[in-house]
Motif scaffolding. Sequence first.
Motif, mmCIF file in Angstrom:
data_model
loop_
_atom_site.group_PDB
_atom_site.id
_atom_site.type_symbol
_atom_site.label_atom_id
_atom_site.label_comp_id
_atom_site.label_asym_id
_atom_site.label_seq_id
_atom_site.Cartn_x
_atom_site.Cartn_y
_atom_site.Cartn_z
ATOM 1 N N VAL A 1 -0.634 3.776 -9.557
ATOM 2 C CA VAL A 1 -1.591 4.273 -8.578
ATOM 3 C C VAL A 1 -2.062 3.113 -7.707
ATOM 4 O O VAL A 1 -2.151 1.972 -8.166
ATOM 5 N N SER A 2 -2.329 3.423 -6.451
ATOM 6 C CA SER A 2 -2.862 2.426 -5.538
ATOM 7 C C SER A 2 -4.385 2.508 -5.567
ATOM 8 O O SER A 2 -4.972 3.523 -5.188
ATOM 9 N N ILE A 3 -5.018 1.446 -6.045
ATOM 10 C CA ILE A 3 -6.473 1.398 -6.168
ATOM 11 C C ILE A 3 -7.043 0.447 -5.124
ATOM 12 O O ILE A 3 -6.605 -0.699 -5.022
ATOM 13 N N THR A 4 -7.987 0.922 -4.341
ATOM 14 C CA THR A 4 -8.747 0.045 -3.459
ATOM 15 C C THR A 4 -10.119 -0.141 -4.084
ATOM 16 O O THR A 4 -10.919 0.792 -4.159
ATOM 17 N N LEU A 5 -10.362 -1.348 -4.571
ATOM 18 C CA LEU A 5 -11.618 -1.663 -5.249
ATOM 19 C C LEU A 5 -12.599 -2.254 -4.249
ATOM 20 O O LEU A 5 -12.272 -3.200 -3.524
ATOM 21 N N PHE A 6 -13.810 -1.698 -4.218
ATOM 22 C CA PHE A 6 -14.867 -2.164 -3.324
ATOM 23 C C PHE A 6 -15.933 -2.902 -4.135
ATOM 24 O O PHE A 6 -16.324 -2.457 -5.209
ATOM 25 N N ASP A 7 -16.407 -4.012 -3.588
ATOM 26 C CA ASP A 7 -17.455 -4.821 -4.213
ATOM 27 C C ASP A 7 -18.608 -4.986 -3.235
ATOM 28 O O ASP A 7 -18.394 -5.288 -2.053
ATOM 29 N N THR A 8 -19.831 -4.799 -3.720
ATOM 30 C CA THR A 8 -20.992 -4.977 -2.850
ATOM 31 C C THR A 8 -21.188 -6.439 -2.469
ATOM 32 O O THR A 8 -21.766 -6.751 -1.430
ATOM 33 N N ALA A 9 -20.709 -7.351 -3.326
ATOM 34 C CA ALA A 9 -20.666 -8.793 -3.020
ATOM 35 C C ALA A 9 -21.975 -9.363 -2.497
ATOM 36 O O ALA A 9 -21.996 -10.140 -1.552
ATOM 37 N N LEU B 1 0.828 -1.197 0.000
ATOM 38 C CA LEU B 1 0.000 0.000 0.000
ATOM 39 C C LEU B 1 0.864 1.248 0.000
ATOM 40 O O LEU B 1 1.903 1.293 0.645
ATOM 41 N N LYS B 2 0.436 2.254 -0.739
ATOM 42 C CA LYS B 2 1.049 3.571 -0.635
ATOM 43 C C LYS B 2 0.454 4.288 0.571
ATOM 44 O O LYS B 2 -0.464 3.804 1.211
ATOM 45 N N ALA B 3 1.004 5.478 0.865
ATOM 46 C CA ALA B 3 0.470 6.256 1.975
ATOM 47 C C ALA B 3 -0.989 6.617 1.721
ATOM 48 O O ALA B 3 -1.787 6.697 2.634
ATOM 49 N N THR B 4 -1.325 6.826 0.455
ATOM 50 C CA THR B 4 -2.703 7.116 0.101
ATOM 51 C C THR B 4 -3.152 6.141 -0.980
ATOM 52 O O THR B 4 -2.353 5.630 -1.745
ATOM 53 N N THR B 5 -4.439 5.889 -1.018
ATOM 54 C CA THR B 5 -4.983 4.996 -2.034
ATOM 55 C C THR B 5 -6.293 5.564 -2.533
ATOM 56 O O THR B 5 -7.000 6.269 -1.797
ATOM 57 N N ASP B 6 -6.610 5.314 -3.777
ATOM 58 C CA ASP B 6 -7.825 5.843 -4.377
ATOM 59 C C ASP B 6 -8.926 4.791 -4.342
ATOM 60 O O ASP B 6 -8.750 3.665 -4.825
ATOM 61 N N LYS B 7 -10.059 5.187 -3.785
ATOM 62 C CA LYS B 7 -11.197 4.284 -3.638
ATOM 63 C C LYS B 7 -12.015 4.240 -4.923
ATOM 64 O O LYS B 7 -12.406 5.267 -5.470
ATOM 65 N N VAL B 8 -12.283 3.015 -5.392
ATOM 66 C CA VAL B 8 -13.095 2.786 -6.579
ATOM 67 C C VAL B 8 -14.178 1.788 -6.205
ATOM 68 O O VAL B 8 -13.875 0.748 -5.599
ATOM 69 N N VAL B 9 -15.430 2.075 -6.547
ATOM 70 C CA VAL B 9 -16.520 1.194 -6.138
ATOM 71 C C VAL B 9 -17.233 0.613 -7.352
ATOM 72 O O VAL B 9 -17.415 1.272 -8.377
ATOM 73 N N LEU B 10 -17.621 -0.647 -7.230
ATOM 74 C CA LEU B 10 -18.441 -1.340 -8.220
ATOM 75 C C LEU B 10 -19.898 -1.277 -7.779
ATOM 76 O O LEU B 10 -20.209 -1.582 -6.622
ATOM 77 N N ILE B 11 -20.796 -0.881 -8.681
ATOM 78 C CA ILE B 11 -22.215 -0.895 -8.354
ATOM 79 C C ILE B 11 -23.012 -1.444 -9.541
ATOM 80 O O ILE B 11 -22.543 -1.451 -10.681
#
Length: 206
Positions: free
Chosen positions: A63-71, A8-18
């Motif tokens: 870039v550090s991407i944090t991908l979110f899934d509603t799952a 992980l980097k110090a910051t990460t960019d949040k990306v969401v799946l909907i």
Amino acid sequence: MASDTNLLKATTDKVVLIGDVGVGKTSIFTRFKSNEFDESSKGHNPKEDKFTKMWKPSGGSEVSITLFDTAGIERHMSTIPPTYFRSAKAVILVYSITDAETFDSLSNWIENAVSAMGVGTGGLVKVLVGNKVDLDSDRQVDRNRAEEFAKNVDINSKFVLETSAKTNKGIDDLFNLVAMEIAPSVKQSPKGGAPKTEKSKCCSQT
């Protein structure tokens, strides 16, 4: 191309799946996470999931991407907590090209996302993804219809994609596009000072 590192980097960019249940969001998530297709994901236990990964598109900044899934918790749209959307830099709206109902519900998904985020959504990256192109013979939503919808909700045509999580078609293109848009770029100071970091302008939403 994705980096193999998972640091992980110090910051990460949040990306969401909907999108509606059954459109393949978790399969896209699994492709991002481990470059695999898991048939068993159709029967997963409903729970929000996330995964952070370094992603470096060709010619772009890593870039550090944090991908979110509603799952699975999206079986009832109202059960998704507002915190799922908040602080997201990008939203990936997924529908199945084989199911017109999943496409028709996208307007409600956008409305819910914007409502949950409140103010400050002007810079939000929105990507429209028609998944399951491996089932093209069963197509119910054509590309022209998707592009017309995107135009009506202010999504640039560059952000209208079709993918197959099963065959991996278009998945790298999807995350390359997202990474290029949210990755910082470096510009030299006009007075010759230290470089300045700015958000990439490669793929304007307007």
